[in-house]
Design a protein around this motif. Structure first.
Motif, PDB file in Angstrom:
ATOM      1  N   THR A  83      63.156  42.760  16.599  1.00 19.60           N
ATOM      2  CA  THR A  83      63.967  43.877  17.039  1.00 19.60           C
ATOM      3  C   THR A  83      65.164  43.365  17.832  1.00 19.60           C
ATOM      4  O   THR A  83      65.252  42.193  18.154  1.00 19.60           O
ATOM      5  CB  THR A  83      63.114  44.859  17.887  1.00 19.60           C
ATOM      6  N   THR A  84      66.071  44.258  18.134  1.00 14.83           N
ATOM      7  CA  THR A  84      67.253  43.929  18.917  1.00 14.83           C
ATOM      8  C   THR A  84      66.847  43.544  20.336  1.00 14.83           C
ATOM      9  O   THR A  84      65.718  43.800  20.744  1.00 14.83           O
ATOM     10  CB  THR A  84      68.190  45.147  18.977  1.00 14.83           C
ATOM     11  N   THR A 135      63.265  42.891   8.300  1.00 12.94           N
ATOM     12  CA  THR A 135      62.965  41.553   7.805  1.00 12.94           C
ATOM     13  C   THR A 135      62.950  40.639   9.019  1.00 12.94           C
ATOM     14  O   THR A 135      63.910  40.608   9.784  1.00 12.94           O
ATOM     15  CB  THR A 135      64.035  41.087   6.800  1.00 12.94           C
ATOM     16  N   CYS A 136      61.870  39.914   9.185  1.00 17.67           N
ATOM     17  CA  CYS A 136      61.711  39.073  10.363  1.00 17.67           C
ATOM     18  C   CYS A 136      61.181  37.712   9.926  1.00 17.67           C
ATOM     19  O   CYS A 136      60.003  37.417  10.075  1.00 17.67           O
ATOM     20  CB  CYS A 136      60.747  39.747  11.339  1.00 17.67           C
ATOM     21  N   ASN A 143      70.459  33.037   9.847  1.00 17.37           N
ATOM     22  CA  ASN A 143      69.351  33.901   9.453  1.00 17.37           C
ATOM     23  C   ASN A 143      69.859  35.263   8.990  1.00 17.37           C
ATOM     24  O   ASN A 143      69.366  35.811   7.997  1.00 17.37           O
ATOM     25  CB  ASN A 143      68.365  34.067  10.620  1.00 17.37           C
ATOM     26  N   VAL A 144      70.843  35.800   9.686  1.00 21.54           N
ATOM     27  CA  VAL A 144      71.442  37.085   9.282  1.00 21.54           C
ATOM     28  C   VAL A 144      72.108  36.927   7.921  1.00 21.54           C
ATOM     29  O   VAL A 144      71.898  37.739   7.015  1.00 21.54           O
ATOM     30  CB  VAL A 144      72.447  37.588  10.345  1.00 21.54           C
ATOM     31  N   GLN A 145      72.902  35.869   7.757  1.00 20.72           N
ATOM     32  CA  GLN A 145      73.628  35.649   6.505  1.00 20.72           C
ATOM     33  C   GLN A 145      72.674  35.420   5.329  1.00 20.72           C
ATOM     34  O   GLN A 145      72.990  35.776   4.205  1.00 20.72           O
ATOM     35  CB  GLN A 145      74.587  34.468   6.637  1.00 20.72           C
ATOM     36  N   SER A 196      66.981  41.133   9.422  1.00 21.17           N
ATOM     37  CA  SER A 196      67.737  42.359   9.144  1.00 21.17           C
ATOM     38  C   SER A 196      67.997  43.206  10.384  1.00 21.17           C
ATOM     39  O   SER A 196      68.778  44.143  10.331  1.00 21.17           O
ATOM     40  CB  SER A 196      66.991  43.199   8.104  1.00 21.17           C
ATOM     41  N   PHE A 197      67.373  42.901  11.503  1.00 24.57           N
ATOM     42  CA  PHE A 197      67.536  43.701  12.711  1.00 24.57           C
ATOM     43  C   PHE A 197      68.647  43.165  13.611  1.00 24.57           C
ATOM     44  O   PHE A 197      69.046  43.811  14.563  1.00 24.57           O
ATOM     45  CB  PHE A 197      66.223  43.767  13.499  1.00 24.57           C
ATOM     46  N   GLN A 198      69.140  41.961  13.320  1.00 26.38           N
ATOM     47  CA  GLN A 198      70.252  41.398  14.071  1.00 26.38           C
ATOM     48  C   GLN A 198      71.530  41.541  13.252  1.00 26.38           C
ATOM     49  O   GLN A 198      71.479  41.639  12.034  1.00 26.38           O
ATOM     50  CB  GLN A 198      70.013  39.906  14.354  1.00 26.38           C
TER      51      GLN A 198
END
Length: 188
Positions: free
Chosen positions: A53-54, A72-73, A139-141, A146-148
């Motif tokens: 989470t954020t 997605t984590c 990780n985001v790219q 998906s939460f960041q």
């Protein structure tokens, strides 16, 4: 028996409780049920903490509800990204400042370092914030987190760089160690 209890008589083998005693019993039952939930939410294997989470959401103790698909984590660590291919569109040779702008105090350290070089521990990156931010960016790219978002990561860096701490929510200040602890929690 139900008829006796309706008329105020106690069931065989039980003493009649005062209203205070009944309230205590209800409270105890609720406490036992809640403690099982709390223990389940809090228990983690060893020192591992997974945060999907954020930053502000991480402060809610995992009680956040999600709308839509679960996040997605599956973030990877800086060590992983040092030895693996980067997502399409990410350039290892670009300077750190291409993603995370640096003030004059950081221009000769973070500002003079490439994105791939920052993944190596640096004496001036005391808590490893730079390397963990780059790993989170990757990780985001790569779709592993998906939460960041990139703007969220940039806000963390900007606030830390200017104030010496990050405020994930009103009244809470994270120093460099706490920021890295959160970022590491988004990786496995």
């Amino acid at each position: 028996m139900a008829t006796e209890q309706q008329h105020g008589e106690s069931a065989p083998g039980t003493a009649e409780l005062s209203s205070e005693g009944a309230a205590r019993r209800r409270f105890t039952r609720a406490g036992v049920a809640a403690s099982g939930v709390l223990l389940t939410l809090h228990s983690q294997p060893g020192m591992a903490v997974e945060v999907c989470t954020t930053p502000s959401g991480s402060l809610s103790g995992g009680l956040q509800s999600f709308r839509g698909p679960p996040p997605t984590c599956a973030g990877r660590s800086p060590g992983y990204w040092k030895t693996h291919s980067w997502p399409r569109g990410c350039d290892k040779n670009q300077p750190y400042t291409r993603l995370f702008s640096c003030n004059s105090l950081n221009a000769k350290t973070y500002g003079a370092t490439s994105q791939s070089a920052i993944l190596e521990p640096k004496t001036w990156d005391r808590n490893g914030i730079g390397r963990h931010l780059i790993a989170c960016y990757l990780n985001v790219q790569a779709g592993l987190s998906s939460f960041q978002t990139v703007p969220m990561l940039q806000r963390i860096w900007l606030e830390y760089q200017t104030k010496g701490y990050y405020t994930p929510t009103a009244g809470v200040r994270w120093d460099g160690r706490k920021i890295v602890e959160y970022l590491q929690g988004t990786m496995y």
